[in-house]
Scaffold this motif. Structure first.
Motif, mmCIF file in Angstrom:
data_model
loop_
_atom_site.group_PDB
_atom_site.id
_atom_site.type_symbol
_atom_site.label_atom_id
_atom_site.label_comp_id
_atom_site.label_asym_id
_atom_site.label_seq_id
_atom_site.Cartn_x
_atom_site.Cartn_y
_atom_site.Cartn_z
ATOM 1 N N PRO A 97 53.014 -54.649 21.793
ATOM 2 C CA PRO A 97 52.031 -53.640 22.208
ATOM 3 C C PRO A 97 51.864 -53.571 23.719
ATOM 4 O O PRO A 97 51.957 -54.573 24.424
ATOM 5 C CB PRO A 97 50.737 -54.111 21.536
ATOM 6 N N VAL A 98 51.664 -52.370 24.201
ATOM 7 C CA VAL A 98 51.239 -52.123 25.578
ATOM 8 C C VAL A 98 50.019 -51.210 25.501
ATOM 9 O O VAL A 98 49.703 -50.670 24.443
ATOM 10 C CB VAL A 98 52.354 -51.482 26.426
ATOM 11 N N ALA A 99 49.346 -51.042 26.628
ATOM 12 C CA ALA A 99 48.094 -50.282 26.601
ATOM 13 C C ALA A 99 48.323 -48.839 26.161
ATOM 14 O O ALA A 99 47.545 -48.281 25.375
ATOM 15 C CB ALA A 99 47.416 -50.319 27.969
ATOM 16 N N GLU A 100 49.403 -48.217 26.650
ATOM 17 C CA GLU A 100 49.662 -46.813 26.313
ATOM 18 C C GLU A 100 51.135 -46.506 26.522
ATOM 19 O O GLU A 100 51.777 -47.071 27.416
ATOM 20 C CB GLU A 100 48.816 -45.884 27.194
ATOM 21 N N VAL B 68 56.879 -43.541 29.506
ATOM 22 C CA VAL B 68 56.029 -44.287 30.431
ATOM 23 C C VAL B 68 55.251 -45.336 29.651
ATOM 24 O O VAL B 68 54.553 -45.017 28.679
ATOM 25 C CB VAL B 68 55.058 -43.347 31.171
ATOM 26 N N TYR B 69 55.379 -46.587 30.080
ATOM 27 C CA TYR B 69 54.679 -47.712 29.467
ATOM 28 C C TYR B 69 53.588 -48.166 30.425
ATOM 29 O O TYR B 69 53.871 -48.627 31.534
ATOM 30 C CB TYR B 69 55.645 -48.864 29.208
ATOM 31 N N VAL B 70 52.335 -48.023 29.994
ATOM 32 C CA VAL B 70 51.191 -48.330 30.849
ATOM 33 C C VAL B 70 50.635 -49.694 30.468
ATOM 34 O O VAL B 70 50.319 -49.927 29.288
ATOM 35 C CB VAL B 70 50.097 -47.255 30.716
ATOM 36 N N PRO B 71 50.495 -50.619 31.425
ATOM 37 C CA PRO B 71 49.960 -51.944 31.102
ATOM 38 C C PRO B 71 48.439 -51.911 30.982
ATOM 39 O O PRO B 71 47.787 -50.893 31.256
ATOM 40 C CB PRO B 71 50.397 -52.774 32.308
ATOM 41 N N GLU B 72 47.870 -53.021 30.579
ATOM 42 C CA GLU B 72 46.422 -53.149 30.555
ATOM 43 C C GLU B 72 45.882 -53.086 31.981
ATOM 44 O O GLU B 72 46.590 -53.349 32.951
ATOM 45 C CB GLU B 72 46.020 -54.482 29.917
ATOM 46 N N GLY B 73 44.625 -52.736 32.108
ATOM 47 C CA GLY B 73 43.988 -52.705 33.419
ATOM 48 C C GLY B 73 43.873 -51.298 33.970
ATOM 49 O O GLY B 73 44.218 -50.314 33.311
ATOM 50 N N GLN B 74 43.404 -51.225 35.187
ATOM 51 C CA GLN B 74 43.139 -49.955 35.843
ATOM 52 C C GLN B 74 44.194 -49.667 36.909
ATOM 53 O O GLN B 74 44.696 -50.569 37.570
ATOM 54 C CB GLN B 74 41.744 -49.980 36.501
ATOM 55 N N GLY B 75 44.517 -48.383 37.066
ATOM 56 C CA GLY B 75 45.430 -47.971 38.124
ATOM 57 C C GLY B 75 44.733 -47.904 39.462
ATOM 58 O O GLY B 75 43.528 -48.122 39.540
ATOM 59 N N ALA C 195 62.183 -51.966 23.464
ATOM 60 C CA ALA C 195 61.715 -53.359 23.479
ATOM 61 C C ALA C 195 61.805 -53.950 24.880
ATOM 62 O O ALA C 195 60.904 -54.690 25.321
ATOM 63 C CB ALA C 195 62.525 -54.196 22.494
ATOM 64 N N THR C 196 62.880 -53.637 25.588
ATOM 65 C CA THR C 196 63.058 -54.143 26.955
ATOM 66 C C THR C 196 61.950 -53.655 27.869
ATOM 67 O O THR C 196 61.359 -54.432 28.638
ATOM 68 C CB THR C 196 64.425 -53.698 27.498
ATOM 69 N N CYS C 197 61.656 -52.377 27.806
ATOM 70 C CA CYS C 197 60.654 -51.809 28.711
ATOM 71 C C CYS C 197 59.244 -52.283 28.356
ATOM 72 O O CYS C 197 58.415 -52.501 29.251
ATOM 73 C CB CYS C 197 60.740 -50.287 28.695
ATOM 74 N N ARG C 198 58.967 -52.465 27.088
ATOM 75 C CA ARG C 198 57.672 -53.024 26.695
ATOM 76 C C ARG C 198 57.513 -54.444 27.246
ATOM 77 O O ARG C 198 56.453 -54.810 27.781
ATOM 78 C CB ARG C 198 57.540 -53.037 25.176
ATOM 79 N N ARG D 116 53.068 -54.196 35.135
ATOM 80 C CA ARG D 116 53.255 -52.968 35.899
ATOM 81 C C ARG D 116 53.677 -51.847 34.960
ATOM 82 O O ARG D 116 54.192 -52.082 33.876
ATOM 83 C CB ARG D 116 54.257 -53.139 37.029
ATOM 84 N N MET D 117 53.443 -50.620 35.404
ATOM 85 C CA MET D 117 53.880 -49.470 34.645
ATOM 86 C C MET D 117 55.405 -49.370 34.725
ATOM 87 O O MET D 117 55.995 -49.610 35.775
ATOM 88 C CB MET D 117 53.231 -48.198 35.193
ATOM 89 N N VAL D 118 56.015 -49.050 33.605
ATOM 90 C CA VAL D 118 57.468 -48.880 33.548
ATOM 91 C C VAL D 118 57.760 -47.440 33.148
ATOM 92 O O VAL D 118 57.237 -46.947 32.147
ATOM 93 C CB VAL D 118 58.111 -49.854 32.550
ATOM 94 N N VAL D 119 58.595 -46.778 33.929
ATOM 95 C CA VAL D 119 59.027 -45.414 33.638
ATOM 96 C C VAL D 119 60.506 -45.478 33.276
ATOM 97 O O VAL D 119 61.363 -45.684 34.132
ATOM 98 C CB VAL D 119 58.803 -44.473 34.839
ATOM 99 N N SER D 120 60.800 -45.330 31.993
ATOM 100 C CA SER D 120 62.169 -45.383 31.493
ATOM 101 C C SER D 120 62.756 -43.974 31.516
ATOM 102 O O SER D 120 62.157 -43.034 30.987
ATOM 103 C CB SER D 120 62.172 -45.943 30.069
ATOM 104 N N VAL D 121 63.940 -43.833 32.110
ATOM 105 C CA VAL D 121 64.523 -42.512 32.369
ATOM 106 C C VAL D 121 65.677 -42.241 31.406
ATOM 107 O O VAL D 121 66.641 -43.013 31.333
ATOM 108 C CB VAL D 121 65.027 -42.414 33.826
ATOM 109 N N ASP D 122 65.615 -41.121 30.687
ATOM 110 C CA ASP D 122 66.656 -40.724 29.744
ATOM 111 C C ASP D 122 67.579 -39.715 30.424
ATOM 112 O O ASP D 122 67.610 -38.528 30.083
ATOM 113 C CB ASP D 122 66.020 -40.120 28.493
#
Length: 321
Positions: free
Chosen positions: A58-61, A76-83, A106-109, A117-123
């Protein structure tokens, strides 16, 4: 974390015991080599190669978006916490021919949580339908979007890294070079996981690991043949970053190599070239590992070395700038 120079990037006497078991399991039911398949067949085969978690980490969003004028899909994988969030723009591997958002979920999560940190995976678009430099331009455009959409997406633009594995590592090196050359986005770090850095198959690691360790020399020749429009493209520094005359002025780098990998030596040499150019480099070498481990996080293919890699990379991403 262990740092090493390129001259120390050699193979252990044998792979890690978990990897030996995995290779034996794969050998019991021989897999078709990529070079024997059509691009579409290779994509279908890859979808079933790496297991999908029944309960993903799980990730925050998680957000699926289409960005830039070309409508490039990103996840876009958003972690816990505030930006605003420190961010990693991640470019998946697959020889520029295979791979997508789902095969790297799974890797990006794992990276989002371990690196916080936020991860932006590009297709990005794939070859051979979209050969060099189209996939690269897609990645560069997506990276620019991350900066352009910083306020909306809550991106900390002082702490954006560019990274990827294998062909994605190649694309990440080239995006970093393009950003320098075009006065484009300023990346805080480049994360290059067993990157492709040169259109050349004449290295000791290619000879030692030509067969038997998941990625073969014939596979890499097949991937390159699909990516390049012609052999002249292979000399371009955005296709073969190791051939760039000047590597100065690039972001600090984390370079990961594996002992039983055809790409080991070109990754190690690129790390040395970066260091010689005055770039701060941490070269992490797993002497007992094979190519592809960053994806091996889900049972029955979950490897200790995969988690080690995620942790080591995440430690570097958390290093103060």
């Amino acid at each position: 974390m262990s740092s090493t120079t390129g001259t120390e990037a050699v193979a252990a006497e044998e792979p890690h015991p978990e990897i030996v078991g995995l290779l034996q399991q794969m050998g019991a039911a021989p897999l078709p080599p990529f070079w024997s398949l059509s691009p579409e067949g290779a994509r279908q085969f890859t979808e079933g190669l790496f297991p999908t978690a029944d309960d993903p980490e799980p990730v925050a969003e998680v957000m699926d978006l289409e960005v830039t004028e070309e409508g490039i899909p990103v996840r876009v994988y958003v972690p816990e916490g505030q930006g605003p969030y420190p961010t990693l723009v991640y470019l998946h591997g697959g020889g520029w021919v295979i791979g997508d958002l789902d095969t790297y979920d799974a890797t990006c999560r794992a990276l989002a949580n371990a690196a916080d940190r936020m991860v932006v995976s590009v297709d990005y678009r794939l070859a051979p339908e979209h050969p060099f430099p189209v996939p690269l331009e897609d990645c560069y455009a997506a990276a620019e979007w991350v900066f352009d959409a910083a306020e909306t997406m809550q991106v900390d633009t002082d702490n954006v890294a560019i990274g990827g594995d294998s062909a994605g590592g190649n694309l990440a090196t080239a995006v970093a070079l393009m950003a320098r050359d075009r006065d484009g986005p300023e990346f805080a770090r480049q994360v290059l996981v067993y990157p492709v850095t040169d259109y050349d198959f004449d290295t000791p690691s290619y000879e030692e690991n030509a067969d038997g360790y998941l990625l073969t020399r014939a596979d890499m020749e097949w991937f390159w043949d699909h990516y390049l429009r012609d052999e002249v493209d292979g000399s371009h520094p955005y296709a073969s970053p190791l051939r760039a005359r000047d590597l100065s002025g690039l972001p600090p780098a984390t370079v990961v190599t594996c002992g039983f990998d055809p790409l080991r030596d070109e990754g190690a040499t690129y790390a040395d070239r970066l260091a010689d150019a005055g770039v701060d480099v941490n070269h992490v070498h797993y002497a007992d590992a094979i190519h592809g481990i960053v994806q091996m996080l889900v049972e029955p293919m979950a490897l200790t070395r995969a988690r080690d890699l995620i942790d080591d990379v995440s430690d570097d991403l958390g290093t103060p700038i």
